[in-house]
Design an enzyme around this catalytic site. Structure first.
Site, PDB file in Angstrom:
ATOM      1  N   CYS A   1       0.900  -1.096  -0.001  1.00 52.17           N
ATOM      2  CA  CYS A   1       0.016  -0.030   0.030  1.00 52.17           C
ATOM      3  C   CYS A   1       1.041   1.175  -0.032  1.00 52.17           C
ATOM      4  O   CYS A   1       1.623   1.285   0.752  1.00 52.17           O
ATOM      5  CB  CYS A   1      -0.887   0.131   1.172  1.00 52.17           C
ATOM      6  SG  CYS A   1      -1.661   1.659   1.385  1.00 52.17           S
TER       7      CYS A   1
ATOM      8  N   GLU B   1      10.497  -1.526 -10.266  1.00 48.96           N
ATOM      9  CA  GLU B   1       9.117  -1.500 -11.392  1.00 48.96           C
ATOM     10  C   GLU B   1       7.938  -1.092 -10.427  1.00 48.96           C
ATOM     11  O   GLU B   1       7.057  -2.103 -10.322  1.00 48.96           O
ATOM     12  CB  GLU B   1       9.115  -3.021 -11.868  1.00 48.96           C
ATOM     13  CG  GLU B   1      10.073  -3.345 -12.797  1.00 48.96           C
ATOM     14  CD  GLU B   1      10.035  -4.380 -13.638  1.00 48.96           C
ATOM     15  OE1 GLU B   1       9.240  -5.365 -13.176  1.00 48.96           O
ATOM     16  OE2 GLU B   1      10.743  -4.379 -14.610  1.00 48.96           O
TER      17      GLU B   1
ATOM     18  N   CYS C   1      -4.108   0.158  -4.626  1.00 54.18           N
ATOM     19  CA  CYS C   1      -4.414  -0.130  -3.467  1.00 54.18           C
ATOM     20  C   CYS C   1      -5.615   0.428  -3.285  1.00 54.18           C
ATOM     21  O   CYS C   1      -5.713   1.716  -3.207  1.00 54.18           O
ATOM     22  CB  CYS C   1      -3.296  -0.093  -2.265  1.00 54.18           C
ATOM     23  SG  CYS C   1      -4.032  -0.519  -0.646  1.00 54.18           S
TER      24      CYS C   1
ATOM     25  N   CYS D   1      -7.504   0.461  -0.190  1.00 55.98           N
ATOM     26  CA  CYS D   1      -7.738   0.323   1.179  1.00 55.98           C
ATOM     27  C   CYS D   1      -8.341   1.757   2.066  1.00 55.98           C
ATOM     28  O   CYS D   1      -8.386   2.774   0.942  1.00 55.98           O
ATOM     29  CB  CYS D   1      -6.527  -0.070   2.060  1.00 55.98           C
ATOM     30  SG  CYS D   1      -5.108   1.621   2.237  1.00 55.98           S
TER      31      CYS D   1
ATOM     32  N   GLU E   1      17.330  -3.504 -17.183  1.00 50.91           N
ATOM     33  CA  GLU E   1      17.344  -5.057 -17.341  1.00 50.91           C
ATOM     34  C   GLU E   1      17.055  -5.456 -18.981  1.00 50.91           C
ATOM     35  O   GLU E   1      16.231  -4.699 -19.504  1.00 50.91           O
ATOM     36  CB  GLU E   1      16.172  -5.468 -16.666  1.00 50.91           C
ATOM     37  CG  GLU E   1      16.277  -5.211 -15.115  1.00 50.91           C
ATOM     38  CD  GLU E   1      15.113  -5.826 -14.419  1.00 50.91           C
ATOM     39  OE1 GLU E   1      14.193  -6.688 -14.996  1.00 50.91           O
ATOM     40  OE2 GLU E   1      14.835  -5.630 -13.258  1.00 50.91           O
TER      41      GLU E   1
HETATM   42  C1  GAL Z   1      11.673  -7.534 -14.082  1.00 48.73           C
HETATM   43  C2  GAL Z   1      11.931  -7.704 -12.796  1.00 48.73           C
HETATM   44  C3  GAL Z   1      13.092  -8.697 -12.196  1.00 48.73           C
HETATM   45  C4  GAL Z   1      12.750  -9.852 -13.047  1.00 48.73           C
HETATM   46  C5  GAL Z   1      12.605  -9.769 -14.482  1.00 48.73           C
HETATM   47  C6  GAL Z   1      12.403 -11.167 -15.150  1.00 48.73           C
HETATM   48  O1  GAL Z   1      10.484  -7.306 -14.363  1.00 48.73           O
HETATM   49  O2  GAL Z   1      12.223  -6.188 -12.421  1.00 48.73           O
HETATM   50  O3  GAL Z   1      13.095  -8.632 -11.092  1.00 48.73           O
HETATM   51  O4  GAL Z   1      11.974 -10.474 -12.339  1.00 48.73           O
HETATM   52  O5  GAL Z   1      11.392  -9.117 -14.685  1.00 48.73           O
HETATM   53  O6  GAL Z   1      12.077 -10.930 -16.648  1.00 48.73           O
END
Ligand code: GAL
Length: 681
Positions: free
Chosen positions: A119, A154, A159, A161, A317
């Protein structure tokens, strides 16, 4: 950009490192350091979900393991992006303070588990995360390895509540001042939805109110503001104690189509990060589109996230191989990882960071691609390609900080996307606003023309061409800005389903807005929605082009008619128009056309504007050329997004940065091949 990151001259290569999963495996941790050198990585993002390891029980902190990891990485020349761990909670926290758990839209309180599910109003969660961040900033703020903060992970979701309801009501009070204003903005009398007291207002719910579009829109706006507020609360200690360390949080894209993330308005959020970063997971080699078509979508989303801050961004990522959450998790074919990484750089990233460094041994991500596989081997195919990417990044590191210079902009607007999706009417499946933008973008990508994807609030004056289709929700301010842009010499392209509602989702009265009429020199009389199998066509020049889904019935006033419908009761009426307004021009595309039409249509505009960024290159279809530049040089990323060999001819003299020599004039590019070529200014 804040100093500490500026001092780093390398392109960042590395990624999420979760040693907290391996504390019982000292040999593995030792081996990580050896393998990091071999993989040519230089930056580790640590601590993302490490709260249980950092504070195993309430108030008992354990940082020694993290001290050692950061020191070890630093001692072999690496740098660290340090995360705050709020993306996942320890069990003790949820058990002792159940208020931190989220309540869903059906008003059911969630159980402990998973991640990204707190939350954002909870005073306790805010207090606990901030306390943790003070500890991290105090302990590591001056560590020479630290180059950036990665706040949480991310952010997403909402939420419902009681605390969040109260905050939402306060947010509304602040915006509307009186309940009467709310009723007006949301068209209260419809179905007797008039509120007489603030306390009657509830967030949208699948078991309650979900038909008031103004409410739905304001809830989404509130959720963005609330998430940012939570993030700012987390960032406070970092800003206070480490003003020279930039702060980011990782953004996302939605679905396999790589459309902009839908549940938060990143335009607003981007103003709160020092550097924008995001997580890019295209489904390469899928069985529903070509590599080239997917590459176009990757280009689009990267150009959007780059353009939000008009500065290079970071890929926080990506995966060196497959993921674990697509329907089918296919491995990247040899060469694809190198090509895909170069594409990210080509569109403005200064990093290739992975999720994750080492494959987990257990739980849900144990089969997600990683740099180090369960075999722990540097002979692994994926590991070797990562290492090769590292070598290339080192050879081209001078591109760091360089930007793209685009003459073309495509407009994307989060709030418009929300409102159009929510609208009842038109075709349920056929709106496809972001996908329509992608198809316009495709023209420019195919022609190797750089594009910025910007929001309506951004400065348009530097663009020769602004493409703004499907602006269903348009404020009067945006219309004014578009008009000024055209009057001052800009070329604007608009389309069907534009200018229908204002910022609270109330329709404009008295016909199509006058400002739009002035811009386009037309009046919009009706919008016809077609069934999926329906077809009409338009005559443009001597050619006929099929149109689908939407046909606008237009009355041309000052505008010149460029194409007319060929069928139905609006046969022979205008479908595509062009208007000269003071120094500029405005085109209106009344119907949903195919790619072939867009190609013909834009060819002429691009020729008139004399946009050609790759005069020195003659290349076959499937090759993408993207340019970054700085004061001294232009960098051409030449990429083959096909499974075939392609020819490319290069005029003029270019340095091939990867091979370290003058580029050949005639080249056969391998499937998935890539060149990074430099031309001094
Ligand atoms: C992202 C997340 C990571 C991992 C990855 C897998 O969305 O930030 O922690 O879960 O996806 O693809």
């Amino acid at each position: 950009m804040k100093n500490i990151y500026n001092n780093e001259k390398r392109l960042l290569h590395g990624g999420d490192y979760n040693p907290d999963q391996w504390l019982d495996y000292p040999d593995i941790l030792k081996d990580d350091l050896r393998l990091m050198k071999l993989a040519n990585v230089n930056t580790m993002t640590v601590g993302i979900f490490a709260w249980s390891a950092l504070e195993p029980t309430e108030g008992n902190y354990n940082f020694e393991w993290l001290d050692k990891i950061i020191d070890d990485v630093y001692n072999q020349g690496g740098r660290v992006i340090l995360a705050t761990p709020s993306g996942a909670r320890p069990a003790w926290l949820s058990e002792k303070y159940p208020e931190v758990l989220r309540t869903n839209d059906r008003r059911e309180k969630m159980l402990h588990g998973g991640r990204h599910n707190h939350c954002f109003s909870s005073p306790i969660y805010r207090e606990k995360t901030q306390k943790m961040n003070y500890k991290l900033a105090e302990r590591y703020g001056n560590h020479p390895a630290l180059i950036m903060w990665h706040v949480s992970n991310e952010y997403s979701g909402d939420c419902h509540c009681e605390l969040c309801q109260e905050n939402f009501r306060d947010w509304l009070k602040n915006k509307y001042k009186t309940i009467e204003n709310v009723n007006k903005a949301w068209w209260g009398p419809f179905w007797s939805h008039t509120y007489t007291d603030w306390s009657q207002i509830e967030s949208p719910s699948s078991i309650g109110e979900n038909a008031v579009h103004g409410l739905n829109l304001d809830w989404k706006r509130f959720v963005t503001d609330q998430t940012i507020d939570f993030y700012e609360n987390e960032a406070k200690p970092l800003r206070e104690l480490t003003p020279n360390v930039p702060i980011t949080t990782n953004f996302m894209a939605d679905t396999d189509d790589l459309i902009p993330f839908q549940s938060l308005n990143y335009e607003k959020f981007s103003k709160h990060v020092d550097i924008l970063s995001w997580d890019c997971y295209p489904a390469w080699h899928n069985d529903w589109e070509t590599t080239k078509d997917l590459a176009t979508k990757v280009g689009f989303i990267n150009d959007l996230y780059r353009s939000l801050k008009q500065q290079p961004f970071l890929i926080m990522e990506c995966t060196p191989s497959g993921v674990n959450w697509h329907n089918v998790n296919k491995a990247k074919r040899p060469g694809m990882h190198t090509l895909a990484s170069m594409q990210l750089l080509a569109h403005g990233s200064d990093s290739v960071l992975y999720f994750q460094w080492r494959k987990s041994r257990g739980s849900s991500e144990k089969f997600h691609g990683a740099v180090v596989d369960h075999d722990n081997s540097e002979e692994n195919r994926v590991f070797k390609e990562v290492s090769q990417v590292g070598e290339i990044l080192d050879k081209i590191k001078e591109i760091k900080g360089s930007m793209k210079q685009s003459k073309v902009a495509i407009i994307y607007d989060w709030e418009n996307d929300w409102a159009l999706k929510d609208a009842q009417g038109f075709g349920k499946e056929s709106r496809r606003y972001p996908q329509t933008l992608q198809s316009h973008y495709k023209y420019f990508w195919d022609k190797n023309i750089s594009v910025d994807v910007v929001t309506p609030q951004q400065d348009l004056s530097k663009y020769s061409l602004v493409v703004a289709p499907m602006m269903y929700m348009m404020t009067e301010e945006t219309m004014d800005r578009f008009r000024d842009y055209v009057k001052n010499g800009g070329v604007l392209v608009g389309s069907y389903l534009s200018g229908l509602v204002n910022e609270t989702d109330l329709t404009y009265l008295g016909g199509w807005p006058k400002t739009l009429q002035e811009i386009y020199g037309i009046d919009v009389k009706e919008i016809d929605t077609l069934y999926p199998k329906d077809r009409n066509s338009i005559k443009f020049g001597n050619e006929s082009f099929e149109v689908v889904d939407y046909c606008t019935i237009i009355e041309a006033k000052e505008a010149e008619v460029l194409a007319k419908y060929e069928e139905d009761f609006y046969k022979n009426t205008p479908a595509i128009t062009k208007n000269n307004l003071e120094k500029g021009k405005a085109y209106f595309i009344g119907a949903r056309t195919n790619q072939e039409f867009l190609s013909k249509f834009y060819d002429k505009i691009v020729k008139d504007l004399d946009i050609n960024e790759v005069e020195d290159f003659i290349s076959e279809c499937g090759i993408s050329i993207q340019i970054r530049e700085n004061e001294d040089a232009k960098y051409y990323f030449v990429m083959n997004f096909t499974e075939e060999e392609k020819n490319i001819e290069i005029k003029g003299s270019y340095i091939d940065l990867i091979l370290g020599k003058e580029a050949e004039i005639l080249n056969i590019m391998k499937p998935y091949g890539v060149y990074v070529l430099k031309k001094n200014k």
